[in-house]
Design a protein around this motif. Structure first.
Motif, PDB file in Angstrom:
ATOM      1  N   UNK A 122      14.909 -32.626   2.256  1.00 16.60           N
ATOM      2  CA  UNK A 122      15.011 -32.285   3.665  1.00 16.60           C
ATOM      3  C   UNK A 122      14.785 -33.594   4.498  1.00 16.60           C
ATOM      4  N   UNK A 123      13.899 -34.528   4.146  1.00 21.80           N
ATOM      5  CA  UNK A 123      14.195 -35.853   4.756  1.00 21.80           C
ATOM      6  C   UNK A 123      15.276 -36.555   4.668  1.00 21.80           C
ATOM      7  N   UNK A 124      15.951 -36.725   3.699  1.00 22.24           N
ATOM      8  CA  UNK A 124      17.272 -37.312   3.457  1.00 22.24           C
ATOM      9  C   UNK A 124      18.299 -36.457   4.372  1.00 22.24           C
ATOM     10  N   UNK A 125      18.286 -35.266   4.518  1.00 20.69           N
ATOM     11  CA  UNK A 125      18.874 -34.506   5.556  1.00 20.69           C
ATOM     12  C   UNK A 125      18.739 -34.846   7.048  1.00 20.69           C
ATOM     13  N   UNK A 129      21.368 -37.124   9.468  1.00 22.94           N
ATOM     14  CA  UNK A 129      21.632 -36.602  10.555  1.00 22.94           C
ATOM     15  C   UNK A 129      22.433 -35.199  10.204  1.00 22.94           C
ATOM     16  N   UNK A 130      22.098 -34.668   8.842  1.00 27.37           N
ATOM     17  CA  UNK A 130      22.728 -33.542   8.549  1.00 27.37           C
ATOM     18  C   UNK A 130      21.962 -32.311   9.639  1.00 27.37           C
ATOM     19  N   UNK A 131      20.653 -32.180   9.740  1.00 31.64           N
ATOM     20  CA  UNK A 131      19.908 -31.414  10.569  1.00 31.64           C
ATOM     21  C   UNK A 131      20.573 -31.368  11.983  1.00 31.64           C
ATOM     22  N   UNK A 132      20.804 -32.834  12.459  1.00 34.60           N
ATOM     23  CA  UNK A 132      21.289 -32.429  13.953  1.00 34.60           C
ATOM     24  C   UNK A 132      22.707 -32.069  13.640  1.00 34.60           C
ATOM     25  N   UNK A 135      22.361 -28.159  13.967  1.00 34.22           N
ATOM     26  CA  UNK A 135      22.183 -27.955  15.388  1.00 34.22           C
ATOM     27  C   UNK A 135      23.368 -28.060  16.453  1.00 34.22           C
ATOM     28  N   UNK A 136      24.242 -29.016  16.153  1.00 36.18           N
ATOM     29  CA  UNK A 136      25.449 -29.115  17.026  1.00 36.18           C
ATOM     30  C   UNK A 136      26.545 -27.902  16.746  1.00 36.18           C
ATOM     31  N   UNK A 137      26.308 -27.334  15.531  1.00 40.15           N
ATOM     32  CA  UNK A 137      27.184 -26.243  15.346  1.00 40.15           C
ATOM     33  C   UNK A 137      26.570 -24.757  15.491  1.00 40.15           C
ATOM     34  N   UNK A 138      25.463 -25.056  16.285  1.00 47.16           N
ATOM     35  CA  UNK A 138      24.556 -23.760  16.645  1.00 47.16           C
ATOM     36  C   UNK A 138      24.204 -23.015  15.181  1.00 47.16           C
ATOM     37  N   UNK A 139      23.801 -23.798  14.256  1.00 50.98           N
ATOM     38  CA  UNK A 139      23.388 -23.124  12.983  1.00 50.98           C
ATOM     39  C   UNK A 139      21.569 -23.621  13.068  1.00 50.98           C
ATOM     40  N   UNK A 140      20.933 -22.679  12.918  1.00 50.51           N
ATOM     41  CA  UNK A 140      19.421 -23.144  13.223  1.00 50.51           C
ATOM     42  C   UNK A 140      18.949 -23.748  11.715  1.00 50.51           C
ATOM     43  N   UNK A 228      13.325 -40.969  10.342  1.00 45.60           N
ATOM     44  CA  UNK A 228      14.485 -40.980   9.560  1.00 45.60           C
ATOM     45  C   UNK A 228      15.119 -42.408   8.995  1.00 45.60           C
ATOM     46  N   UNK A 229      14.146 -43.116   8.182  1.00 43.60           N
ATOM     47  CA  UNK A 229      14.438 -44.176   7.538  1.00 43.60           C
ATOM     48  C   UNK A 229      14.313 -44.003   6.120  1.00 43.60           C
ATOM     49  N   UNK A 230      14.898 -44.979   5.064  1.00 38.24           N
ATOM     50  CA  UNK A 230      14.554 -44.668   3.771  1.00 38.24           C
ATOM     51  C   UNK A 230      13.093 -44.868   3.637  1.00 38.24           C
ATOM     52  N   UNK A 231      12.546 -45.854   4.417  1.00 34.71           N
ATOM     53  CA  UNK A 231      10.810 -45.897   4.145  1.00 34.71           C
ATOM     54  C   UNK A 231      10.197 -44.793   4.597  1.00 34.71           C
ATOM     55  N   UNK A 232      10.587 -44.111   5.873  1.00 32.45           N
ATOM     56  CA  UNK A 232       9.872 -42.980   6.216  1.00 32.45           C
ATOM     57  C   UNK A 232       9.972 -41.771   5.286  1.00 32.45           C
ATOM     58  N   UNK A 233      11.263 -41.599   4.646  1.00 33.06           N
ATOM     59  CA  UNK A 233      11.528 -40.455   3.483  1.00 33.06           C
ATOM     60  C   UNK A 233      10.481 -40.749   2.351  1.00 33.06           C
ATOM     61  N   UNK A 234      10.290 -42.120   1.995  1.00 35.93           N
ATOM     62  CA  UNK A 234       9.344 -42.421   0.681  1.00 35.93           C
ATOM     63  C   UNK A 234       8.013 -42.123   1.074  1.00 35.93           C
ATOM     64  N   UNK A 235       7.585 -42.462   2.582  1.00 38.97           N
ATOM     65  CA  UNK A 235       6.330 -42.288   2.996  1.00 38.97           C
ATOM     66  C   UNK A 235       6.157 -40.800   2.764  1.00 38.97           C
TER      67      UNK A 235
END
Lengths: 264, 156
Positions: A122-125, A129-132, A135-140, A228-235
């Motif tokens: 989920x963090x990599x998503x 910016x897959x999650x954003x 949202x752009x496609x109106x999918x929650x 949303x950085x590689x460091x953030x996902x590892x943390x």
């Protein structure tokens, strides 16, 4: 003086940060519970997640369960034989497994195997910016991505804990009865008279259900709000594993005190 | 995602569910011995004891060493100051004579307490809700040691 003020300020900052994260996590789980993508799509997404969360955790759960049971059999036997009480081996193994080791060990393994994978995915998503994009496609993204993973974890962990206990009892029987020669009738008979379905087995299942909610909740929360950085996902992944383990062990004490202790 | 992969995922999830379900049955029947409680109708009898020692709810009730029921409830009677123990006995043993006696024994030196029923010779049977008249309380080790010590002094 300035330094002191700075220290006090940082304490306040951390407290507020903790309160914000706590409130956010609570709102997050509420939105998960009320988000359900309809029966047909929901079932399809849930089955896929049950595969990656539950089925892929099967091997580590079965193997560790077997070895934990075998070690219990070996250690229990060497101690109990000193008192000539090796008939108590069956109750010892089965009570230890269904009450404590089954729920707790499988929750810890689950946090390491499935919780970390959920957070990283989920963090990599989030980072790519897959999650954003959803949202752009109106999918929650909560309905489509988070809710199936959460429910898959909540369903899987009790089943994995039951499996862990059953395989553990089998491993203990293998060592105790087949290798060390404890009488088979006494082993099973004493076990059956000592273990109560409602008191022991069912309370263990309730425990693992609570652990399932906590571990998956922490995993999807840390993944969804990862920097949303590689460091953030590892943390975020590290946080999931550490916090899940601590929460499981602390909650286990509370639940044990309520269920089996004289405190409740 | 191709069709075969979906079938494979659904198949393994199905196997996972089945294996977990079978494990639950194993825990229920083989580990906790649930089968002894399911499928057998029981009836209730009561007995009064001066002292129940360490008897607990769900302790076994034996006749001639065979478990025929379990203790279902233990109450303290504030009028007569004794303990009222309710037992659930398997319906197939509804032939207990009305002068059956009950005693609280210990399995082994430090084992669990259990109730032993000694059937009498009466023609009438102890029906549902019946009360056992002749009871013998649990043996309290401290009382026994106390008696032994005082008797030793008298002997001097």
């Amino acid at each position: 003086m300035h330094r002191l003020i700075h220290h006090i300020q940082s304490i306040g900052q951390k407290t507020i940060g903790f309160c914000i994260a706590f409130g956010r996590a609570n709102l997050f789980i509420l939105s998960i519970i009320f988000a359900w993508p309809g029966f047909k799509l929901g079932a399809r997404l849930l089955v896929k997640q049950l595969y990656s969360v539950g089925v892929l955790s099967l091997i580590i759960i079965v193997v560790s369960g077997g070895f934990v049971g075998m070690v219990l059999g070996l250690q229990g036997y060497t101690t109990l034989i000193k008192f000539g009480a090796e008939q108590a081996l069956g109750p010892m193994i089965s009570l230890a497994l269904v009450r404590e080791l089954g729920p707790v060990m499988s929750a810890l393994l689950f946090a390491g195997r499935a919780g970390s994978a959920l957070t990283a995915e989920i963090g990599l998503m989030r980072a790519t910016e897959q999650l954003s994009g959803m949202e752009m496609m109106a999918v929650d993204p909560i309905t489509r991505v988070i809710a199936p993973r959460f429910w898959a974890g909540v369903i899987s962990l009790p089943l994995l804990a039951i499996l862990f206990s059953a395989v553990g009892v089998w491993g203990g029987t293998l060592v105790g009865v087949n290798w060390l020669g404890v009488d088979e009738g006494a082993f099973w008979g004493n076990m059956q008279s000592a273990v109560d379905w409602h008191e022991d087995v069912w309370n263990g299942i309730i425990k693992s259900f609570v652990f399932g909610i906590l571990v998956t909740w922490l995993a999807v929360f840390h993944g969804y709000y990862a920097t949303p950085t590689s460091e953030g996902v590892s943390l975020a992944t590290t946080r999931t594993v550490v916090q899940s383990s601590l929460v499981v062990l602390a909650m286990d004490f509370v639940l044990t005190a309520l269920m089996f202790g004289e405190l409740g | 995602m191709n069709h075969q992969r979906i079938i494979w995922i659904e198949f393994t999830v199905g196997v996972f569910m089945l294996v977990a379900f079978l494990s639950a049955i194993f825990l229920a029947l083989r580990v906790s011995g649930l089968v002894t409680m399911v499928g057998s109708e029981t009836y209730q009898i009561r007995a009064r004891f001066d002292n129940i020692g360490g008897l607990k709810v769900r302790s076994p009730v034996n006749i001639a060493g065979v478990t025929v029921g379990r203790v279902s409830d233990i109450q303290f009677d504030a009028k007569t100051f004794d303990a009222v123990v309710s037992m659930e006995i398997d319906n197939q043993y509804k032939i207990l004579p009305s002068d059956t006696s009950a005693s609280i024994l210990t399995s082994g030196l430090l084992g669990e307490k259990y109730i032993n029923l000694e059937p009498g010779a009466s023609e009438t049977t102890l029906g549902s809700g019946g009360e056992i008249e002749a009871t013998q309380s649990a043996l309290i080790l401290e009382n026994l040691i106390g008696k032994f010590l005082t008797r030793g002094k008298e002997g001097d």
